[in-house]
Write an enzyme that holds these catalytic residues in place. Structure first.
Site, PDB file in Angstrom:
ATOM      1  N   ARG A 183      31.780 -64.826 -21.585  1.00 35.92           N
ATOM      2  CA  ARG A 183      31.506 -64.200 -23.171  1.00 35.92           C
ATOM      3  C   ARG A 183      31.176 -62.723 -22.838  1.00 35.92           C
ATOM      4  O   ARG A 183      30.326 -62.405 -22.064  1.00 35.92           O
ATOM      5  CB  ARG A 183      30.590 -65.282 -23.760  1.00 35.92           C
ATOM      6  CG  ARG A 183      31.286 -66.408 -24.415  1.00 35.92           C
ATOM      7  CD  ARG A 183      30.652 -67.284 -25.255  1.00 35.92           C
ATOM      8  NE  ARG A 183      29.235 -67.931 -24.566  1.00 35.92           N
ATOM      9  CZ  ARG A 183      27.871 -67.383 -24.508  1.00 35.92           C
ATOM     10  NH1 ARG A 183      27.600 -66.157 -25.320  1.00 35.92           N
ATOM     11  NH2 ARG A 183      27.086 -67.782 -23.711  1.00 35.92           N
ATOM     12  N   LYS A 328      32.735 -70.585 -28.856  1.00 40.41           N
ATOM     13  CA  LYS A 328      31.308 -70.232 -29.183  1.00 40.41           C
ATOM     14  C   LYS A 328      31.496 -69.614 -30.652  1.00 40.41           C
ATOM     15  O   LYS A 328      30.243 -69.716 -31.386  1.00 40.41           O
ATOM     16  CB  LYS A 328      30.634 -69.619 -28.125  1.00 40.41           C
ATOM     17  CG  LYS A 328      30.040 -70.717 -27.022  1.00 40.41           C
ATOM     18  CD  LYS A 328      29.255 -71.439 -27.526  1.00 40.41           C
ATOM     19  CE  LYS A 328      28.339 -72.348 -26.654  1.00 40.41           C
ATOM     20  NZ  LYS A 328      28.782 -72.877 -25.503  1.00 40.41           N
ATOM     21  N   HIS A 347      22.526 -76.595 -29.920  1.00 35.73           N
ATOM     22  CA  HIS A 347      23.451 -76.234 -28.410  1.00 35.73           C
ATOM     23  C   HIS A 347      22.756 -77.290 -27.445  1.00 35.73           C
ATOM     24  O   HIS A 347      21.929 -77.211 -26.600  1.00 35.73           O
ATOM     25  CB  HIS A 347      23.080 -74.877 -28.104  1.00 35.73           C
ATOM     26  CG  HIS A 347      23.758 -74.336 -26.735  1.00 35.73           C
ATOM     27  ND1 HIS A 347      23.402 -73.648 -26.016  1.00 35.73           N
ATOM     28  CD2 HIS A 347      25.130 -74.745 -26.440  1.00 35.73           C
ATOM     29  CE1 HIS A 347      24.424 -73.180 -24.929  1.00 35.73           C
ATOM     30  NE2 HIS A 347      25.252 -74.228 -25.146  1.00 35.73           N
ATOM     31  N   SER A 365      23.246 -71.952 -20.816  1.00 34.30           N
ATOM     32  CA  SER A 365      24.388 -72.030 -20.131  1.00 34.30           C
ATOM     33  C   SER A 365      24.096 -72.254 -18.459  1.00 34.30           C
ATOM     34  O   SER A 365      23.425 -71.742 -17.843  1.00 34.30           O
ATOM     35  CB  SER A 365      25.190 -70.575 -20.120  1.00 34.30           C
ATOM     36  OG  SER A 365      26.370 -70.886 -19.097  1.00 34.30           O
ATOM     37  N   LYS A 369      23.657 -79.302 -19.217  1.00 35.81           N
ATOM     38  CA  LYS A 369      23.962 -80.067 -20.450  1.00 35.81           C
ATOM     39  C   LYS A 369      25.082 -80.935 -20.052  1.00 35.81           C
ATOM     40  O   LYS A 369      25.102 -82.113 -20.316  1.00 35.81           O
ATOM     41  CB  LYS A 369      24.283 -79.148 -21.660  1.00 35.81           C
ATOM     42  CG  LYS A 369      23.008 -78.511 -22.167  1.00 35.81           C
ATOM     43  CD  LYS A 369      23.302 -77.690 -23.404  1.00 35.81           C
ATOM     44  CE  LYS A 369      24.496 -76.627 -23.161  1.00 35.81           C
ATOM     45  NZ  LYS A 369      23.933 -75.691 -21.937  1.00 35.81           N
ATOM     46  N   THR A 370      26.306 -80.403 -19.614  1.00 32.32           N
ATOM     47  CA  THR A 370      27.588 -81.280 -19.226  1.00 32.32           C
ATOM     48  C   THR A 370      27.192 -82.208 -18.075  1.00 32.32           C
ATOM     49  O   THR A 370      27.467 -83.171 -18.438  1.00 32.32           O
ATOM     50  CB  THR A 370      28.568 -80.160 -19.022  1.00 32.32           C
ATOM     51  OG1 THR A 370      28.835 -79.454 -20.100  1.00 32.32           O
ATOM     52  CG2 THR A 370      30.081 -80.948 -18.740  1.00 32.32           C
ATOM     53  N   ASP A 384      28.023 -80.376 -25.382  1.00 35.61           N
ATOM     54  CA  ASP A 384      27.595 -78.888 -25.771  1.00 35.61           C
ATOM     55  C   ASP A 384      27.214 -78.594 -26.978  1.00 35.61           C
ATOM     56  O   ASP A 384      26.382 -77.813 -27.457  1.00 35.61           O
ATOM     57  CB  ASP A 384      28.640 -78.184 -25.403  1.00 35.61           C
ATOM     58  CG  ASP A 384      28.319 -76.509 -25.054  1.00 35.61           C
ATOM     59  OD1 ASP A 384      27.337 -76.356 -24.289  1.00 35.61           O
ATOM     60  OD2 ASP A 384      28.889 -75.661 -25.818  1.00 35.61           O
ATOM     61  N   ARG A 449      36.033 -72.959 -14.925  1.00 36.18           N
ATOM     62  CA  ARG A 449      35.660 -73.915 -16.120  1.00 36.18           C
ATOM     63  C   ARG A 449      36.845 -74.937 -16.072  1.00 36.18           C
ATOM     64  O   ARG A 449      38.123 -74.590 -15.991  1.00 36.18           O
ATOM     65  CB  ARG A 449      35.557 -73.204 -17.557  1.00 36.18           C
ATOM     66  CG  ARG A 449      34.346 -72.596 -17.659  1.00 36.18           C
ATOM     67  CD  ARG A 449      33.009 -73.260 -18.025  1.00 36.18           C
ATOM     68  NE  ARG A 449      31.933 -72.441 -18.209  1.00 36.18           N
ATOM     69  CZ  ARG A 449      30.756 -72.765 -18.965  1.00 36.18           C
ATOM     70  NH1 ARG A 449      30.877 -74.078 -19.444  1.00 36.18           N
ATOM     71  NH2 ARG A 449      29.798 -72.154 -18.770  1.00 36.18           N
TER      72      ARG A 449
HETATM   73  N1  LIG Z   1      19.522 -80.515 -10.208  1.00 40.58           N
HETATM   74  C1  LIG Z   1      20.548 -80.192 -11.052  1.00 40.58           C
HETATM   75  N2  LIG Z   1      20.655 -80.626 -12.345  1.00 40.58           N
HETATM   76  C2  LIG Z   1      21.813 -80.222 -13.041  1.00 40.58           C
HETATM   77  N3  LIG Z   1      22.814 -79.549 -12.759  1.00 40.58           N
HETATM   78  C3  LIG Z   1      22.586 -79.164 -11.345  1.00 40.58           C
HETATM   79  C4  LIG Z   1      21.506 -79.225 -10.685  1.00 40.58           C
HETATM   80  N4  LIG Z   1      21.726 -78.945  -9.498  1.00 40.58           N
HETATM   81  C5  LIG Z   1      22.893 -78.084  -9.401  1.00 40.58           C
HETATM   82  N5  LIG Z   1      23.583 -78.458 -10.769  1.00 40.58           N
HETATM   83  C6  LIG Z   1      24.665 -77.507 -10.994  1.00 40.58           C
HETATM   84  O1  LIG Z   1      24.525 -76.743 -12.205  1.00 40.58           O
HETATM   85  C7  LIG Z   1      25.684 -76.822 -12.925  1.00 40.58           C
HETATM   86  C8  LIG Z   1      25.291 -77.269 -14.466  1.00 40.58           C
HETATM   87  O2  LIG Z   1      26.293 -76.662 -15.225  1.00 40.58           O
HETATM   88  P1  LIG Z   1      26.616 -77.525 -16.564  1.00 40.58           P
HETATM   89  O3  LIG Z   1      28.294 -77.379 -16.873  1.00 40.58           O
HETATM   90  O4  LIG Z   1      26.180 -78.812 -16.504  1.00 40.58           O
HETATM   91  O5  LIG Z   1      25.902 -76.373 -17.772  1.00 40.58           O
HETATM   92  P2  LIG Z   1      25.884 -76.631 -19.216  1.00 40.58           P
HETATM   93  O6  LIG Z   1      24.480 -76.628 -19.339  1.00 40.58           O
HETATM   94  O7  LIG Z   1      26.643 -77.552 -19.617  1.00 40.58           O
HETATM   95  O8  LIG Z   1      26.429 -74.969 -19.501  1.00 40.58           O
HETATM   96  P3  LIG Z   1      27.185 -74.419 -20.617  1.00 40.58           P
HETATM   97  O9  LIG Z   1      26.527 -74.203 -22.077  1.00 40.58           O
HETATM   98  O10 LIG Z   1      27.536 -73.082 -20.069  1.00 40.58           O
HETATM   99  O11 LIG Z   1      28.509 -75.207 -20.663  1.00 40.58           O
HETATM  100  C9  LIG Z   1      26.861 -77.823 -12.494  1.00 40.58           C
HETATM  101  O12 LIG Z   1      27.677 -76.906 -11.646  1.00 40.58           O
HETATM  102  C10 LIG Z   1      25.937 -78.578 -11.639  1.00 40.58           C
HETATM  103  O13 LIG Z   1      26.641 -79.128 -10.574  1.00 40.58           O
HETATM  104  O1  LIG Z   2      30.212 -70.211 -24.128  1.00 38.18           O
HETATM  105  C1  LIG Z   2      30.726 -70.285 -22.912  1.00 38.18           C
HETATM  106  O2  LIG Z   2      31.461 -69.569 -22.162  1.00 38.18           O
HETATM  107  C2  LIG Z   2      30.150 -71.362 -21.967  1.00 38.18           C
HETATM  108  C3  LIG Z   2      29.010 -71.940 -22.632  1.00 38.18           C
HETATM  109  O3  LIG Z   2      28.963 -73.416 -22.982  1.00 38.18           O
HETATM  110  C4  LIG Z   2      27.741 -71.268 -22.956  1.00 38.18           C
HETATM  111  O4  LIG Z   2      27.703 -70.012 -22.330  1.00 38.18           O
HETATM  112  O5  LIG Z   2      27.051 -71.872 -23.458  1.00 38.18           O
HETATM  113 CA   LIG Z   3      28.752 -77.302 -20.571  1.00 45.01          CA
HETATM  114 MN   LIG Z   4      27.339 -74.197 -23.999  1.00 45.07          MN
END
Ligand SMILES: Nc1ncnc2c1ncn2[C@@H]1O[C@H](COP(=O)(O)OP(=O)(O)OP(=O)(O)O)[C@@H](O)[C@H]1O
Ligand SMILES: O=C([O-])CC(=O)C(=O)O
Ligand SMILES: [Ca+2]
Ligand SMILES: [Mn+2]
Length: 665
Positions: A183, A328, A347, A365, A369-370, A384, A449
């Site tokens: 972004r 977003k 979020h 990010s 979360k995911t 998310d 992604r």
């Molecule tokens: N201890 C841990 N706990 C959680 N995630 C971990 C850990 N160690 C490594 N990771 C890695 O960190 C990343 C977490 O990314 P995730 O997609 O869950 O983020 P998100 O909070 O959903 O972000 P976004 O809002 O950008 O989607 C993954 O690639 C995961 O494999």
């Molecule tokens: O918006 C994006 O590109 C990915 C995301 O989920 C974040 O940043 O929270």
């Molecule tokens: Ca996510």
């Molecule tokens: Mn997000």
């Protein structure tokens, strides 16, 4: 047939005993010779020409509802034809150039596919809509639109027309988002008018960088003209929010099949019946991301601009093809619309246990979360974006958007298995021949992604709604390695950390961030909130109190030292911690309070080595640990200064408690 046989009028071939002149077995053309002939007894195709044969291949999609009017007194009397015309008018109106006060001539269907259209559906493509005023060459031209295509159709469009689109070994569509792979928050603009002037959060720390209505219209015109200049555009009509009372209708007009498939996956997919009665959208996105904005336009500081106009209920995207901007951008809109209805937008990820216990996972990010809401033992409500209303939680989206860097089948099996036909894979690298994806390859970007429909996760909870949350888990990826892997929070501490929104931003999701660095982002999503953070915080406090939810701080980041010397906490350990929160067992154990941050840390968690629960134990250099702890505490304190003048909720007491819940040193 040449060279190895000869055709016969009845189409039968067989090898006989005799030998032909060239030494090969002589071909006999008798019918039914002892089963050695090909079993080709089916009647031949009923087509005289190749075109006719192709027309047999596709049949018209079954109408989902019988033509209205044949259903008795309660059915509307609108015919299929009238509905088609209404749709054309609606789409022409969306694409209208407002200075010329006219929409383009629009035609449904792919201009390249006309000759392939089966006879019996050809008439559908003849519907078009021609506005009355025509003042320039552009009004002589038709804009074809491809409306809510299926994933299979979008694959074909992408592969045929978009460079960098490929089918991977598991059937996902690999795409490239172009120059931008994350972004661009600095290029986001929000129209400041009489309403938003008072309603929105402006100034220091706010994501809302202002623009005026006129400049918005300049950019809107630029986007619409670009889209209308194309052979065809994609139109998606979809929904946001699984709470039926608070569902929002969105239209996305875009130039790329990749964008259309991305939104197909990420927004809620209407049933054919819902689509027939879609009507006018509540919000429209014009994604002209391949085309830049004009840098000489007022307020523009680069060739990228993502512009939000809440009064017009429109968003314009110029100069970035990163699909996350659409997702977003809509989330920002929800952060405005929902609080107006006393609904809290979050979020966060969200999942539910078999007994109906709901957990929210907040975090910036890359904090997990995911990853952590996708849990084989629990039902996934969403990964998310959620709403928390009087009736419980609901997912805003219809899909998930997982980070793929270093994705492994062992550690994240559900996400791994979701990468199949229909899934959009952004910016990944794959073997040119086998099309096997190498998730460790960051050649294009670190922010690779996968966007897939939520039902690709086997234990998705459909519809994606649930009761009031029992646990509120704040995720922080602490690059300093001083926050404990888990701590239990008081309500005031939960608010303090929610407003602070600390993490070490993981490289890649935002443009220009190459190394993890400490970041504070109010409400764990300052880039998307529209009102002052304390508004959301007050709502969260009220809801947590009312429904008795417990707050937790989970560090998914470093242990044993800062980034560079320590290591990221192992995912299986974090999962064990999360399991103990869900099961309630973590409430039963003993706690001790940490210095400086005053966090309650458990002395043991099943399946996790006890020594790592206290971060200092994992650092070889205790002085370095103390210095780093104080450094981080100082950053928290400094960040919170901007909030000290605000009152949270109606209660002055809570505000004081929140201020006291920060680090003390
Ligand atoms: N201890 C841990 N706990 C959680 N995630 C971990 C850990 N160690 C490594 N990771 C890695 O960190 C990343 C977490 O990314 P995730 O997609 O869950 O983020 P998100 O909070 O959903 O972000 P976004 O809002 O950008 O989607 C993954 O690639 C995961 O494999
Ligand atoms: O918006 C994006 O590109 C990915 C995301 O989920 C974040 O940043 O929270
Ligand atoms: Ca996510
Ligand atoms: Mn997000």
């Amino acid at each position: 047939m040449a060279g190895n046989g000869s055709g016969h009028a009845n189409g039968e071939f067989s090898f006989g005993n005799g030998t032909a002149r060239n030494g090969l077995a002589k071909i006999q053309t008798h019918k039914k010779q002892n089963g050695i002939c090909h079993d080709d007894s089916a009647p031949p195709v009923k087509a005289q020409t190749i075109d006719e044969l192709h027309s047999l291949q596709k049949k018209k999609s079954a109408p989902t509802t019988p033509i209205k009017g044949t259903q008795g007194a309660f059915a509307s009397t609108i015919t299929d034809e009238e509905r088609q015309i209404q749709q054309l008018q609606s789409i022409s109106a969306s694409l209208a150039s407002l200075t010329r006060e006219t929409g383009p001539k629009v035609v449904k269907g792919d201009p390249a596919r006309k000759s392939e259209t089966p006879k019996h559906v050809a008439h559908a493509h003849e519907y078009h809509f021609t506005p009355t005023i025509s003042v320039s060459d552009s009004s002589l031209k038709f804009t074809h639109f491809l409306y809510n295509l299926s994933p299979a159709e979008l694959y074909e469009q992408a592969i045929k027309y978009e460079k960098g689109s490929f089918i991977t070994e598991t059937g996902a569509l690999a795409t490239l988002s172009g120059a931008k792979t994350g972004r661009s928050p600095r290029d986001k603009r929000v129209v400041r008018d009489e309403t938003t002037e008072d309603d929105l959060w402006w100034g220091k720390g706010s994501p809302n960088i202002e623009m005026d209505e006129h400049t918005f219209m300049v950019n809107r015109e630029r986007a619409v003209d670009y889209l209308n200049s194309l052979d065809k555009v994609f139109v998606n009509d979809q929904f946001l929010n699984w709470d039926p009372e608070n569902r929002i209708k969105v239209r996305i007009v875009s130039a790329r099949a990749y964008h259309s498939l991305f939104m197909h996956n990420m927004c809620i997919r209407p049933t054919p019946e819902e689509l027939e009665n879609f009507g006018t959208p509540d919000f429209t996105i014009y994604n002209a991301g391949q085309f830049p904005c004009n840098r000489y336009t007022h307020y523009m500081t680069s060739s990228t601009s993502i512009d939000l106009n809440l009064a017009r209920r429109e968003m314009v995207i110029l100069g970035t093809q990163y699909a996350g901007e659409m997702k977003k951008g809509l989330f920002s809109v929800m952060h405005y619309l929902m609080p107006k209805r006393q609904i809290l937008s979050l979020h966060s990820g969200c999942n539910m246990g078999k007994d109906g216990d709901v957990a929210l996972f907040f975090g910036l990010s890359g904090t997990g979360k995911t990853t952590l809401s996708t849990d084989h033992n629990r039902l996934l409500i969403g990964d998310d974006e959620h709403c928390w209303s009087e009736t419980g939680v609901s997912n805003i989206e219809g899909g998930c958007y997982a980070k793929c860097v270093d994705l492994s089948r062992e550690k994240e099996p559900d996400i791994w298995n979701a990468i199949k036909f229909g899934t959009v894979l952004e910016n990944v690298v794959f073997d040119e021949h086998t099309r096997e994806v190498d998730f460790s390859d960051k050649s294009v970007t670190e922010n690779t992604r996968a966007a897939y429909p939520i039902e690709y996760i086997p234990n998705a909870k459909i519809p994606c709604v649930g009761p009031h949350p029992k646990n509120v888990i704040l995720l922080a990826c602490d690059a300093f390695g001083v926050l404990p892997p888990v701590s239990k929070l008081s309500l005031a501490q939960t608010m303090y950390h929610f407003i602070s929104g600390y993490t070490a931003l993981v490289a890649g999701t935002e443009e220009g961030v190459k190394e993890p660095q400490a970041t504070f982002s109010a409400c764990f999503g300052a880039a998307f909130i529209m009102l002052h953070p304390t508004k959301y915080a007050a709502m969260l406090a009220e809801k947590m109190l009312k429904h008795g939810a417990t707050g937790w701080l989970v560090n998914t980041g470093w242990s044993g030292g800062s980034y560079g010397s320590g290591n990221r906490i192992k995912l299986p350990y974090t999962r064990k911690i999360i399991d103990a929160i869900h099961s309630g067992s973590l409430l039963e154990t003993n706690y001790k309070k940490t210095k400086v941050f005053g966090l309650e840390i458990p002395t043991e968690v099943e399946g996790v080595p006890s020594e790592i629960l206290e971060p200092m134990n994992t650092w070889a250099d205790k002085n370095a640990y103390n210095a780093t702890l104080l450094k981080l505490a100082g950053l928290f304190k400094k960040n919170f200064e901007t909030f000290t003048n605000y009152k949270i909720g109606k209660d002055g007491k809570l505000t004081e408690e929140i201020l006291a819940a920060g680090p003390v040193f």
